[in-house]
Design a protein around this motif. Structure first.
Motif, PDB file in Angstrom:
ATOM      1  N   CYS A  92      -0.795  -6.393  -8.033  1.00  0.00           N
ATOM      2  CA  CYS A  92      -1.955  -5.494  -8.063  1.00  0.00           C
ATOM      3  C   CYS A  92      -3.241  -6.270  -7.872  1.00  0.00           C
ATOM      4  CB  CYS A  92      -1.995  -4.699  -9.365  1.00  0.00           C
ATOM      5  SG  CYS A  92      -2.094  -5.713 -10.864  1.00  0.00           S
ATOM      6  N   SER A  93      -4.228  -5.611  -7.276  1.00  0.00           N
ATOM      7  CA  SER A  93      -5.524  -6.214  -7.016  1.00  0.00           C
ATOM      8  C   SER A  93      -6.459  -6.002  -8.194  1.00  0.00           C
ATOM      9  CB  SER A  93      -6.147  -5.600  -5.754  1.00  0.00           C
ATOM     10  OG  SER A  93      -7.506  -6.008  -5.611  1.00  0.00           O
TER      11      SER A  93
ATOM     12  N   ASN B 275      -8.415   0.844 -10.451  1.00  0.00           N
ATOM     13  CA  ASN B 275      -7.259   1.547 -11.005  1.00  0.00           C
ATOM     14  C   ASN B 275      -5.916   0.911 -10.682  1.00  0.00           C
ATOM     15  OD1 ASN B 275      -8.902   3.598 -12.110  1.00  0.00           O
ATOM     16  ND2 ASN B 275      -9.027   4.610 -10.111  1.00  0.00           N
ATOM     17  N   SER B 276      -5.913  -0.153  -9.892  1.00  0.00           N
ATOM     18  CA  SER B 276      -4.643  -0.696  -9.435  1.00  0.00           C
ATOM     19  C   SER B 276      -3.850  -1.346 -10.558  1.00  0.00           C
ATOM     20  CB  SER B 276      -4.866  -1.704  -8.304  1.00  0.00           C
ATOM     21  OG  SER B 276      -3.633  -2.257  -7.875  1.00  0.00           O
TER      22      SER B 276
ATOM     23  N   SER C  48       0.838  -1.206   0.000  1.00  0.00           N
ATOM     24  CA  SER C  48       0.000   0.000   0.000  1.00  0.00           C
ATOM     25  C   SER C  48       0.870   1.252   0.000  1.00  0.00           C
ATOM     26  CB  SER C  48      -0.962  -0.049   1.194  1.00  0.00           C
ATOM     27  OG  SER C  48      -1.958   0.945   1.086  1.00  0.00           O
TER      28      SER C  48
ATOM     29  N   GLU D  39      -9.461  -6.384  -7.922  1.00  0.00           N
ATOM     30  CA  GLU D  39     -10.692  -5.896  -7.311  1.00  0.00           C
ATOM     31  C   GLU D  39     -10.690  -4.383  -7.120  1.00  0.00           C
ATOM     32  OE1 GLU D  39     -11.887  -8.081  -3.875  1.00  0.00           O
ATOM     33  OE2 GLU D  39     -11.511 -10.040  -4.802  1.00  0.00           O
ATOM     34  N   ARG D  40      -9.558  -3.725  -7.417  1.00  0.00           N
ATOM     35  CA  ARG D  40      -9.493  -2.255  -7.392  1.00  0.00           C
ATOM     36  C   ARG D  40      -9.377  -1.754  -8.826  1.00  0.00           C
ATOM     37  NH1 ARG D  40      -5.918   1.186  -4.716  1.00  0.00           N
ATOM     38  NH2 ARG D  40      -4.104  -0.146  -5.121  1.00  0.00           N
TER      39      ARG D  40
ATOM     40  N   ASP E  67       0.446  -4.009  -4.211  1.00  0.00           N
ATOM     41  CA  ASP E  67      -0.737  -3.179  -4.432  1.00  0.00           C
ATOM     42  C   ASP E  67      -0.504  -1.747  -3.953  1.00  0.00           C
ATOM     43  OD1 ASP E  67      -3.231  -3.228  -5.693  1.00  0.00           O
ATOM     44  OD2 ASP E  67      -4.285  -3.268  -3.782  1.00  0.00           O
TER      45      ASP E  67
ATOM     46  N   ASN F 133      -8.456  -8.697  -2.489  1.00  0.00           N
ATOM     47  CA  ASN F 133      -8.632  -7.277  -2.209  1.00  0.00           C
ATOM     48  C   ASN F 133      -7.337  -6.682  -1.658  1.00  0.00           C
ATOM     49  OD1 ASN F 133      -8.571  -7.547   0.680  1.00  0.00           O
ATOM     50  ND2 ASN F 133     -10.757  -8.026   0.706  1.00  0.00           N
ATOM     51  N   HIS F 134      -7.369  -5.381  -1.452  1.00  0.00           N
ATOM     52  CA  HIS F 134      -6.156  -4.651  -1.074  1.00  0.00           C
ATOM     53  C   HIS F 134      -5.524  -5.199   0.198  1.00  0.00           C
ATOM     54  CE1 HIS F 134      -3.455  -1.245  -0.942  1.00  0.00           C
ATOM     55  NE2 HIS F 134      -3.887  -0.881   0.253  1.00  0.00           N
TER      56      HIS F 134
ATOM     57  N   HIS G 127     -10.519  11.272  -6.460  1.00  0.00           N
ATOM     58  CA  HIS G 127      -9.690  10.466  -5.573  1.00  0.00           C
ATOM     59  C   HIS G 127     -10.142  10.656  -4.129  1.00  0.00           C
ATOM     60  CE1 HIS G 127      -7.712  14.447  -5.980  1.00  0.00           C
ATOM     61  NE2 HIS G 127      -7.551  14.325  -4.666  1.00  0.00           N
TER      62      HIS G 127
END
Length: 272
Positions: free
Chosen positions: A211-212, A217-218, A130, A214-215, A161, A244-245, A175
């Motif tokens: 990267c996820s 923009n990730s 993160s 599930e996000r 991520d 997920n993150h 954002h």
């Protein structure tokens, strides 16, 4: 409260893995937040080292929070790898560029002291989740940060991520409001703190950008980073995972396909 939980966690770790050796709250700088903990396998000898940087939106978090060191430390200790968990100064005391300098200083400290833990200072992997993933990526693409801290070359960098790969891209679009507090209003400041923008030449070491899926923009942001690194002649890979993150951090080191994928990449690119 956080430190109390951290102490309890370290105590539990010692009970669950009595053969492991832990050195907690070693200072790499004058601030109480500039500390790290070392989890070394028994009978380590010239052991590789993974340095982990926690997340927390650049404002919260701790190296001893659940999910940061475990199950990672136990997993890699079992393979003869030393695991180091790092704290750093946070907002409002320190912005992201100072935090990145702290991460570089911690990395240099680990390299300088590796022999004290029976580790090999030339076999270090830098990892973060993160906000911590943003910081390790920033160090990886910033020779000036490395040189200022006295960092020597390391094996590889693993970003779990990242909370900010392309900072201008985040700030110029809708954002979360806390990003304004972290990165401010200056476009030049956004670019300075952006791993994508700071990368003007090939990273010196391989990079894995987890990267996820599930996000939203990730993965697109991480894949653009990887494409740019490759265009510059660097070695970088994206690893999209259906987690997920938080799961990307908490499940790494467990018995699962995701951990096996990261292990396979580290074996290929860092000989771990």
């Amino acid at each position: 409260m956080v430190r109390s939980l951290g102490f309890a966690f370290c105590t539990l770790l010692a009970l669950l893995a009595p053969e492991a050796r832990a050195a907690t709250d070693l200072s790499y700088g004058p601030s109480p937040r500039q500390t790290l903990s070392v989890y070394a396998p028994p009978h380590a000898h010239d052991a590789p080292i993974i340095v982990m940087v926690h997340g927390g939106a650049w404002m919260i978090g701790d190296k001893d929070n659940p999910g940061v060191s475990e199950p990672k430390a136990s997993h890699w200790n079992a393979d003869g790898v030393i695991f180091v968990s790092v704290d750093y100064r946070m907002l409002p005391e320190a912005g992201p560029m100072v935090q990145a300098a702290d991460v570089a200083a911690a990395l240099a400290y680990v390299q300088h002291h590796a022999r004290e833990w029976n580790g090999d200072p030339s076999r270090v992997v830098l990892m973060g989740h993160s906000a911590g993933a943003h910081l390790v990526s920033l160090v990886a693409v910033s020779p000036a940060l490395q040189q200022a801290a006295g960092v020597r070359p390391w094996l590889a960098t693993v970003s779990l991520d990242s909370g900010a790969v392309d900072v201008p891209g985040i700030m110029q679009n809708p954002h979360p409001r806390f990003y304004d507090r972290v990165f401010g209003e200056s476009p030049s400041g956004w670019a300075e703190a952006s791993p994508y923008d700071r990368m003007t030449r090939a990273p010196a070491m391989p990079m894995l950008m987890v990267c996820s899926t599930e996000r939203a923009n990730s993965c697109p942001a991480n894949e653009r980073f990887v494409s740019k690194a490759r265009e510059l002649g660097g070695k970088a890979d994206a690893l999209p995972v259906a987690l997920n993150h938080m799961q990307i951090n908490q499940t790494l080191g467990g018995s699962n396909a995701y951990t096996a994928q990261v292990d396979a990449w580290l074996s290929k690119n860092a000989a771990l």
